[in-house]
Design a protein around this motif. Structure first.
Motif, PDB file in Angstrom:
ATOM      1  N   LYS A  36       0.828  -1.204   0.000  1.00 34.71           N
ATOM      2  CA  LYS A  36       0.000   0.000   0.000  1.00 34.71           C
ATOM      3  C   LYS A  36       0.864   1.256   0.000  1.00 34.71           C
ATOM      4  N   GLY A  37       0.552   2.165  -0.907  1.00 32.35           N
ATOM      5  CA  GLY A  37       1.293   3.413  -1.004  1.00 32.35           C
ATOM      6  C   GLY A  37       2.556   3.325  -1.828  1.00 32.35           C
ATOM      7  N   ARG A  38       2.975   2.119  -2.180  1.00 31.45           N
ATOM      8  CA  ARG A  38       4.196   1.968  -2.987  1.00 31.45           C
ATOM      9  C   ARG A  38       3.940   1.279  -4.326  1.00 31.45           C
ATOM     10  N   PHE A  39       3.009   0.349  -4.337  1.00 33.88           N
ATOM     11  CA  PHE A  39       2.739  -0.421  -5.558  1.00 33.88           C
ATOM     12  C   PHE A  39       1.369  -0.019  -6.106  1.00 33.88           C
ATOM     13  N   ILE A  40       1.262  -0.028  -7.420  1.00 34.99           N
ATOM     14  CA  ILE A  40      -0.014   0.238  -8.072  1.00 34.99           C
ATOM     15  C   ILE A  40      -0.257  -0.844  -9.114  1.00 34.99           C
ATOM     16  N   ILE A  41      -1.406  -1.489  -9.003  1.00 39.81           N
ATOM     17  CA  ILE A  41      -1.782  -2.497  -9.986  1.00 39.81           C
ATOM     18  C   ILE A  41      -2.734  -1.844 -10.981  1.00 39.81           C
ATOM     19  N   SER A  42      -2.442  -2.033 -12.250  1.00 43.39           N
ATOM     20  CA  SER A  42      -3.231  -1.360 -13.272  1.00 43.39           C
ATOM     21  C   SER A  42      -4.501  -2.132 -13.561  1.00 43.39           C
ATOM     22  N   LYS A  43      -5.444  -1.444 -14.214  1.00 44.06           N
ATOM     23  CA  LYS A  43      -6.642  -2.127 -14.672  1.00 44.06           C
ATOM     24  C   LYS A  43      -6.267  -3.111 -15.769  1.00 44.06           C
ATOM     25  N   ILE A  44      -7.043  -4.147 -15.872  1.00 50.06           N
ATOM     26  CA  ILE A  44      -6.790  -5.152 -16.893  1.00 50.06           C
ATOM     27  C   ILE A  44      -7.126  -4.555 -18.257  1.00 50.06           C
ATOM     28  N   LYS A  45      -6.176  -4.652 -19.180  1.00 47.58           N
ATOM     29  CA  LYS A  45      -6.390  -4.145 -20.538  1.00 47.58           C
ATOM     30  C   LYS A  45      -6.943  -5.297 -21.378  1.00 47.58           C
ATOM     31  N   ASN A  46      -8.238  -5.325 -21.523  1.00 46.60           N
ATOM     32  CA  ASN A  46      -8.870  -6.463 -22.172  1.00 46.60           C
ATOM     33  C   ASN A  46      -8.408  -6.668 -23.613  1.00 46.60           C
ATOM     34  N   ASP A  47      -8.182  -5.561 -24.326  1.00 44.85           N
ATOM     35  CA  ASP A  47      -7.802  -5.702 -25.725  1.00 44.85           C
ATOM     36  C   ASP A  47      -6.396  -6.277 -25.856  1.00 44.85           C
ATOM     37  N   ALA A  48      -5.496  -5.877 -24.983  1.00 39.93           N
ATOM     38  CA  ALA A  48      -4.125  -6.372 -25.051  1.00 39.93           C
ATOM     39  C   ALA A  48      -3.905  -7.573 -24.146  1.00 39.93           C
ATOM     40  N   ARG A  49      -4.881  -7.846 -23.268  1.00 39.73           N
ATOM     41  CA  ARG A  49      -4.776  -8.959 -22.314  1.00 39.73           C
ATOM     42  C   ARG A  49      -3.515  -8.837 -21.476  1.00 39.73           C
ATOM     43  N   THR A  50      -3.250  -7.639 -21.021  1.00 39.69           N
ATOM     44  CA  THR A  50      -2.094  -7.422 -20.153  1.00 39.69           C
ATOM     45  C   THR A  50      -2.503  -6.669 -18.909  1.00 39.69           C
ATOM     46  N   GLU A  51      -1.623  -6.702 -17.949  1.00 38.57           N
ATOM     47  CA  GLU A  51      -1.858  -5.992 -16.699  1.00 38.57           C
ATOM     48  C   GLU A  51      -0.497  -5.712 -16.082  1.00 38.57           C
ATOM     49  N   ASP A  52      -0.346  -4.542 -15.477  1.00 39.15           N
ATOM     50  CA  ASP A  52       0.945  -4.117 -14.939  1.00 39.15           C
ATOM     51  C   ASP A  52       0.914  -3.948 -13.426  1.00 39.15           C
ATOM     52  N   LEU A  53       2.082  -4.122 -12.830  1.00 42.14           N
ATOM     53  CA  LEU A  53       2.281  -3.806 -11.420  1.00 42.14           C
ATOM     54  C   LEU A  53       3.434  -2.820 -11.358  1.00 42.14           C
ATOM     55  N   ARG A  54       3.132  -1.600 -10.985  1.00 47.76           N
ATOM     56  CA  ARG A  54       4.164  -0.585 -10.859  1.00 47.76           C
ATOM     57  C   ARG A  54       4.622  -0.532  -9.410  1.00 47.76           C
ATOM     58  N   MET A  55       5.924  -0.693  -9.237  1.00 53.26           N
ATOM     59  CA  MET A  55       6.494  -0.738  -7.897  1.00 53.26           C
ATOM     60  C   MET A  55       7.492   0.396  -7.734  1.00 53.26           C
ATOM     61  N   ARG A  56       7.388   1.120  -6.641  1.00 59.15           N
ATOM     62  CA  ARG A  56       8.323   2.213  -6.379  1.00 59.15           C
ATOM     63  C   ARG A  56       8.787   2.145  -4.941  1.00 59.15           C
ATOM     64  N   ARG A  57       9.836   2.957  -4.637  1.00 64.12           N
ATOM     65  CA  ARG A  57      10.433   2.979  -3.291  1.00 64.12           C
ATOM     66  C   ARG A  57      10.773   1.549  -2.857  1.00 64.12           C
ATOM     67  N   LEU A  58      11.415   0.826  -3.740  1.00 62.88           N
ATOM     68  CA  LEU A  58      11.760  -0.567  -3.461  1.00 62.88           C
ATOM     69  C   LEU A  58      12.868  -0.659  -2.423  1.00 62.88           C
ATOM     70  N   THR A  59      12.805  -1.711  -1.620  1.00 64.88           N
ATOM     71  CA  THR A  59      13.812  -1.987  -0.600  1.00 64.88           C
ATOM     72  C   THR A  59      14.324  -3.419  -0.793  1.00 64.88           C
ATOM     73  N   PRO A  60      15.428  -3.761  -0.158  1.00 70.57           N
ATOM     74  CA  PRO A  60      15.934  -5.136  -0.279  1.00 70.57           C
ATOM     75  C   PRO A  60      14.909  -6.184   0.153  1.00 70.57           C
ATOM     76  N   GLU A  61      13.980  -5.805   1.031  1.00 71.44           N
ATOM     77  CA  GLU A  61      12.936  -6.740   1.476  1.00 71.44           C
ATOM     78  C   GLU A  61      11.957  -7.078   0.351  1.00 71.44           C
ATOM     79  N   ASP A  62      11.985  -6.324  -0.717  1.00 77.90           N
ATOM     80  CA  ASP A  62      11.125  -6.615  -1.869  1.00 77.90           C
ATOM     81  C   ASP A  62      11.767  -7.608  -2.831  1.00 77.90           C
ATOM     82  N   THR A  63      12.996  -7.984  -2.564  1.00 79.28           N
ATOM     83  CA  THR A  63      13.672  -8.958  -3.416  1.00 79.28           C
ATOM     84  C   THR A  63      12.943 -10.292  -3.370  1.00 79.28           C
TER      85      THR A  63
END
Length: 119
Positions: A64-91
């Motif tokens: 929460k507050g660091r990652f954003i999951i995108s809406k599902i793009k039905n036409d492209a059948r893709t979906e993204d997870l944008r991650m920011r302020r990453l730390t070694p614990e995210d490895t």
């Protein structure tokens, strides 16, 4: 065997950002939920985030507050997870998952993509 395809993993320094993408080789159905999980060395796979076809997201507390999951793009059948302020614990290896809340047999995973965050 249906398999989702993740991409976008890599190595970053603490505080950096990455965007993971998930390609779904299926038609997106109502009641589908697309999500991300991660598995760190020596730990169990854990939930990161998910989103419904209605665009309703859910996040783990650490995301929460660091990652954003995108809406599902039905036409492209893709979906993204944008991650920011990453730390070694995210490895971890990050896995994409597609499941359906009505069709219990509709549950698919990708092979995973490695995310490494250095201090």
């Amino acid at each position: 065997q249906v398999q989702l395809v993740e991409s976008g993993g890599g190595s970053v320094e603490t505080g950096g950002s990455l965007t993971l993408s998930c390609e779904v080789p299926l038609v997106i159905l109502p009641s589908d939920v697309l999500g991300w999980y991660r598995e760190a060395p020596g730990k169990q796979r854990e939930f990161v985030a998910s989103i419904t076809t209605d665009g309703d997201p859910t996040y783990a507390d650490f995301a929460k507050g660091r990652f954003i999951i995108s809406k599902i793009k039905n036409d492209a059948r893709t979906e993204d997870l944008r991650m920011r302020r990453l730390t070694p614990e995210d490895t971890a290896v990050y896995y994409c998952n597609l499941r359906n809340t009505i069709l219990s047999g509709r549950n698919y995973w990708g092979q995973g993509t490695q995310v490494t965050v250095s201090s």
